[in-house]
Design a protein around this motif. Structure first.
Motif, PDB file in Angstrom:
ATOM      1  N   ASP A  13     -18.803  -2.527   3.157  1.00 33.45           N
ATOM      2  CA  ASP A  13     -18.816  -3.711   2.280  1.00 33.45           C
ATOM      3  C   ASP A  13     -17.381  -4.200   2.176  1.00 33.45           C
ATOM      4  N   ASP A  57     -23.415  -4.082   4.386  1.00 33.12           N
ATOM      5  CA  ASP A  57     -23.508  -5.357   3.680  1.00 33.12           C
ATOM      6  C   ASP A  57     -23.659  -6.457   4.729  1.00 33.12           C
ATOM      7  N   VAL A  58     -24.541  -7.371   4.509  1.00 33.70           N
ATOM      8  CA  VAL A  58     -24.804  -8.422   5.490  1.00 33.70           C
ATOM      9  C   VAL A  58     -23.675  -9.430   5.537  1.00 33.70           C
ATOM     10  N   GLN A  59     -23.267  -9.915   4.379  1.00 32.72           N
ATOM     11  CA  GLN A  59     -22.312 -11.027   4.325  1.00 32.72           C
ATOM     12  C   GLN A  59     -20.894 -10.489   4.203  1.00 32.72           C
ATOM     13  N   MET A  60     -20.211 -10.407   5.362  1.00 29.21           N
ATOM     14  CA  MET A  60     -18.818  -9.956   5.397  1.00 29.21           C
ATOM     15  C   MET A  60     -18.032 -10.948   6.236  1.00 29.21           C
ATOM     16  N   PRO A  61     -16.764 -11.161   5.897  1.00 21.60           N
ATOM     17  CA  PRO A  61     -15.930 -12.054   6.714  1.00 21.60           C
ATOM     18  C   PRO A  61     -15.706 -11.455   8.102  1.00 21.60           C
ATOM     19  N   ASN A  64     -20.187  -9.917  10.753  1.00 25.75           N
ATOM     20  CA  ASN A  64     -21.091  -9.617   9.647  1.00 25.75           C
ATOM     21  C   ASN A  64     -21.948  -8.389   9.955  1.00 25.75           C
ATOM     22  N   SER A  87     -28.034  -7.087   0.784  1.00 29.26           N
ATOM     23  CA  SER A  87     -27.692  -8.512   0.710  1.00 29.26           C
ATOM     24  C   SER A  87     -27.931  -9.049  -0.697  1.00 29.26           C
ATOM     25  N   ALA A  89     -28.358 -12.242  -0.986  1.00 34.37           N
ATOM     26  CA  ALA A  89     -29.122 -13.475  -0.755  1.00 34.37           C
ATOM     27  C   ALA A  89     -30.547 -13.309  -1.259  1.00 34.37           C
ATOM     28  N   TYR A  95     -34.831 -14.321   6.624  1.00 35.98           N
ATOM     29  CA  TYR A  95     -33.574 -13.583   6.513  1.00 35.98           C
ATOM     30  C   TYR A  95     -33.820 -12.086   6.736  1.00 35.98           C
TER      31      TYR A  95
END
Length: 408
Positions: A13, A57-61, A64, A87, A89, A95
């Motif tokens: 994450d 974690d799905v949303q990473m800079p 991903n 996530s 979301a 998704y």
């Protein structure tokens, strides 16, 4: 067994606080949690450790969670690690489907359900530990199978050796029976013939010349029996390590001269002779009786298989070793049979009719080896054979010979 297996868990994450919270949630005495703040850092950990579960974690800079999962599935080392996506979301089906297509086995949504997370992680940890236990069992089974195959091979080898030993025993008993029967039959026939002459009062059959011939025949048969018994005793002594060697100083050349003279009558009976082509005086400390036994065997074989051609004998020094060579011009020995003739009870096929137990060369080699020497053969079929006996000589004796040669 299972309780001793430590399960390593990877959580990825980009937010440190999320890592700390998840770490505290899934931590346990049988677990080891590794944290990564990026997909790149996670890849480094994945190459270094074997993980029971990866929570991404799905949303990473940057890269991903989906992209990291695809990389994991494309790498042999990480292909089978269970992946759980986390996530924040919504719960849109598309998704979630994308996560499962990337290789996920489960999908968690924030805020996380504490009991659900703990339960799911425990399931994967148990599965990992069971898989490791199964792997160990499979490894143990494989080792056991390999050991059983090795044991089976050893048993088959032992069986082959036992069958060979039984065949050798049967062959040996057959040979012994035949070889012992021959001189015994001669003695029995002689005794019956003499009894018949005595019962008929035919005393003329016992004249001095005839008695002398009778005694000579008896001695030959008795000596044959003695030789057979001595050969069998020598084999027993060799097998039990009790073959005694009693060295004493003597001249090897004088011993060979005496043997050549003793075999002259046997050679004459075959219309041939033994030629002493070279005979250097060689003092040494060996067992005279045993060395005579070796050389007598070689001379006897040379006359037996020499095709009634002259036998040549040499006595010389070579490389610090005393050497006696016995050369015949007879039927020779093939390369294959040269490997066999020094074994017990081995008689080359072409020579079977020659008699004997097939022990002479075996005993001879063991005697020479017991002296620290060696015996070798140089032969080819139809080209005769040369047997060479090499015996070590003490350095002091060699120096003494050289000094005597210089003074002369």
């Amino acid at each position: 067994m299972l309780s001793h297996t430590i399960a390593k868990l990877l959580i990825v994450d980009d937010l440190p606080e999320n890592l700390l919270a998840l770490d505290a949630l899934i931590q346990g005495p049988d677990r080891e949690v590794h944290q990564a703040l990026s997909a790149e850092q996670a890849l480094s950990l994945l190459l270094e450790h074997e993980f029971a579960l990866a929570i991404l974690d799905v949303q990473m800079p940057g890269m991903n969670g989906f992209e990291l999962a695809e990389l994991m599935r494309g790498t042999e080392k990480t292909r089978n690690i269970p992946i759980v996506f986390v996530s924040a979301a919504g719960r849109e089906m598309n998704y979630a489907f994308k996560g499962y297509e990337s290789g996920a086995v489960d999908f968690l949504h924030k805020p996380l359900d504490t009991l659900a997370v703990k339960s799911k992680v425990s399931v994967f940890v148990d599965l990992f530990r069971q898989r490791k236990a199964l792997d160990r069992q499979l490894q143990d089974l494989e080792r056991s199978r390999a050991e059983q195959e090795k044991l089976l091979a050893q048993l088959q080898t032992a069986r082959g050796e036992l069958e060979h030993a039984v065949r050798m025993r049967d062959d040996f008993m057959s040979i012994v029976s035949h070889e012992v029967r021959t001189p015994l039959n001669g003695l029995i026939l002689e005794a019956q013939l003499r009894r018949m002459h005595l019962s008929r009062g035919n005393l003329a059959a016992f004249s001095e010349d005839k008695l002398r011939a009778m005694v000579e025949r008896d001695e030959r048969q008795i000596n044959s029996l003695i030789r057979l018994v001595e050969d069998m005793l020598d084999v027993s002594r060799i097998r039990t390590g009790k073959l005694s060697i009693r060295p004493k100083a003597f001249d090897l050349a004088q011993l060979v001269k005496g043997l050549v003279a003793n075999f002259a009558a046997q050679a004459g009976a075959l219309d041939t002779y033994i030629e002493l082509t070279q005979c250097e005086a060689l003092q040494g400390e060996w067992d005279e009786f045993r060395i005579e036994q070796v050389l007598a065997n070689l001379l006897s074989n040379a006359l037996r298989y020499g095709d009634r051609k002259p036998v040549q004998v040499r006595v010389f020094e070579e490389g610090g070793m005393a050497c006696v060579q016995v050369k015949d011009s007879g039927i020779g020995i093939s390369a294959h049979n040269q490997q066999r003739i020094f074994q017990q009870f081995e008689r080359v096929a072409a020579h079977q009719a020659s008699g004997g137990l097939g022990l002479g060369l075996y005993i001879s080699e063991q005697i020479v080896l017991a002296h620290g020497g060696r015996i070798q053969v140089d032969s080819a079929e139809g080209q005769g054979s040369t047997f060479s006996v090499y015996l070590p000589r003490p350095v002091l004796l060699q120096q003494s010979d050289q000094a005597q040669a210089t003074s002369v």
